[in-house]
Enzyme design. Structure first.
Site, short mmCIF file in Angstrom:
data_model
loop_
_atom_site.label_atom_id
_atom_site.label_comp_id
_atom_site.label_asym_id
_atom_site.label_seq_id
_atom_site.Cartn_x
_atom_site.Cartn_y
_atom_site.Cartn_z
N ARG A 50 0.87 -1.16 -0.27
CA ARG A 50 0.11 -0.16 0.03
C ARG A 50 0.86 1.30 0.05
NH1 ARG A 50 -4.35 0.63 4.56
NH2 ARG A 50 -2.75 1.06 5.97
N LYS A 149 -2.54 6.87 0.97
CA LYS A 149 -2.63 7.29 2.46
C LYS A 149 -1.23 8.29 2.62
CE LYS A 149 -1.93 4.84 7.06
NZ LYS A 149 -3.02 5.56 7.93
N GLU A 182 -16.05 6.11 5.96
CA GLU A 182 -15.25 5.42 7.07
C GLU A 182 -15.07 6.15 8.24
OE1 GLU A 182 -10.87 5.46 5.56
OE2 GLU A 182 -11.20 7.07 4.72
N1 PLP Z 1 -9.00 4.67 7.21
C1 PLP Z 1 -8.11 5.59 7.59
C2 PLP Z 1 -8.65 7.10 7.12
C3 PLP Z 1 -7.23 5.37 8.04
O1 PLP Z 1 -5.99 6.35 8.64
C4 PLP Z 1 -6.84 4.10 8.51
C5 PLP Z 1 -5.50 3.77 9.10
O2 PLP Z 1 -4.67 3.37 8.39
C6 PLP Z 1 -7.68 3.10 8.32
C7 PLP Z 1 -8.70 3.47 7.61
C8 PLP Z 1 -7.42 1.74 8.31
O3 PLP Z 1 -6.58 1.14 7.71
P1 PLP Z 1 -5.65 -0.21 8.29
O4 PLP Z 1 -6.43 -1.25 8.71
O5 PLP Z 1 -4.88 -0.51 7.10
O6 PLP Z 1 -4.68 0.63 9.16
#
Ligand code: PLP
Length: 286
Positions: A50, A149, A182
């Site tokens: 990612r 991200k 989310e």
């Molecule tokens: N959504 C956002 C905006 C995030 O910052 C995160 C954290 O990383 C997630 C979802 C959850 O992703 P992950 O399970 O890969 O940590």
């Protein structure tokens, strides 16, 4: 604390980046948050995939192979002798002068921090989180899609500020079409009549923990539907949960003052939490 910075392992006090770094001046960069459980890094390769996809989308050459990045991450954990840790990988466009043109930056800045970590939400895993739906919108049509991200987290921070003012533990975003996107730092799942629902990944980050939960649901034979959800689905759910590297699997028992289901963490959440913790304690890269 030992920090990895551009190929070196330095004590925290010596790990410094320039005020001309475009990560700081413009938020020009990408990052990952990764967990280590009992000295092993959970889903390291998925996080690196990612990170590199986020970097590719913003045309940022990380200048290291994924194998080198994996080794730097593991070595940072080892040098700190952390068993349970939260590891932050950051890659910025690097140092340039003023002016946002990335061509001004000749090489990226890469740093890795490992911090000791426990359960982010403390006793709320038992009691449940209070969530607030916020006015900030997630927009899949932006130049920067929510699945990058990036170091631009102000939308998420604005959402968190709104939730804080309204007495919530977590914020829930909608997108510009009015669909649930989310949480400010996690993905969201709804349970209704024995089926798990979660929004598709256009308007949210493709969470690694979300992916693990989909695996678990399949292993447990719980039906899952990836589909758009609205306010109605949240308020009338039997159970709601959020998932993230930092949050892990956390039940939400109150949304905008409405009690979700019985107002206590429900049976599906309990099953998912147990299965998730058995994965985090049995898997990982050393
Ligand atoms: N959504 C956002 C905006 C995030 O910052 C995160 C954290 O990383 C997630 C979802 C959850 O992703 P992950 O399970 O890969 O940590």
């Amino acid at each position: 604390m030992i920090i990895y910075l551009d190929g070196e392992f330095l004590p925290k006090e010596e790990a410094k980046v320039s005020v001309f770094d475009h990560g700081l001046l413009y938020g020009d960069g990408v990052f990952e948050g990764i967990r280590a459980y009992n000295g092993r890094v959970f889903r390291l390769h998925e996080h690196l995939d990612r990170l590199y996809d986020s970097a590719k989308t913003i045309d940022l050459d990380i200048g290291m192979t994924k194998e080198e990045m994996a080794e730097a991450t593991l070595e940072t954990l080892r040098r700190n002798d952390h068993r349970d840790a939260y590891i932050r990988l950051v890659v910025t466009r690097g140092v340039g002068d003023l002016g946002l043109d990335p061509l001004k930056c000749s090489k990226p800045t890469v740093f890795i921090i490992s911090a000791p970590w426990g359960a982010m939400y403390g006793d709320l895993y038992e009691k449940g989180l209070k969530a607030i739906t916020v006015s900030i919108r997630r927009n899949a049509a932006e130049a920067l899609p929510p699945n990058v991200k990036s170091l631009n987290y102000l939308n998420n921070i604005m959402a968190k500020i709104e939730a804080n003012y309204k007495g919530g533990d977590e914020a829930i975003f909608f997108d510009t079409n009015g669909y649930v996107a989310e949480g400010s730092g996690d993905n969201i799942f709804v349970v209704k009549n024995g089926t798990i629902f979660t929004p598709p990944t256009m308007n949210n980050l493709r969470g690694i923990t979300r992916m693990v939960l989909l695996e678990i649901a399949e292993e447990l034979g719980i039906p899952v539907k990836e589909q758009n959800l609205g306010f109605f689905d949240l308020y009338t759910a039997d159970e709601v949960l959020v998932t993230g590297t930092a949050a892990e699997v956390a039940p939400v028992t109150l949304i905008d003052g409405r009690k979700i289901g019985t107002g206590k963490p429900g049976p599906v959440i309990k099953q998912m939490t147990a299965a998730f913790s058995s994965k985090t304690s049995s898997e990982g890269t050393e």
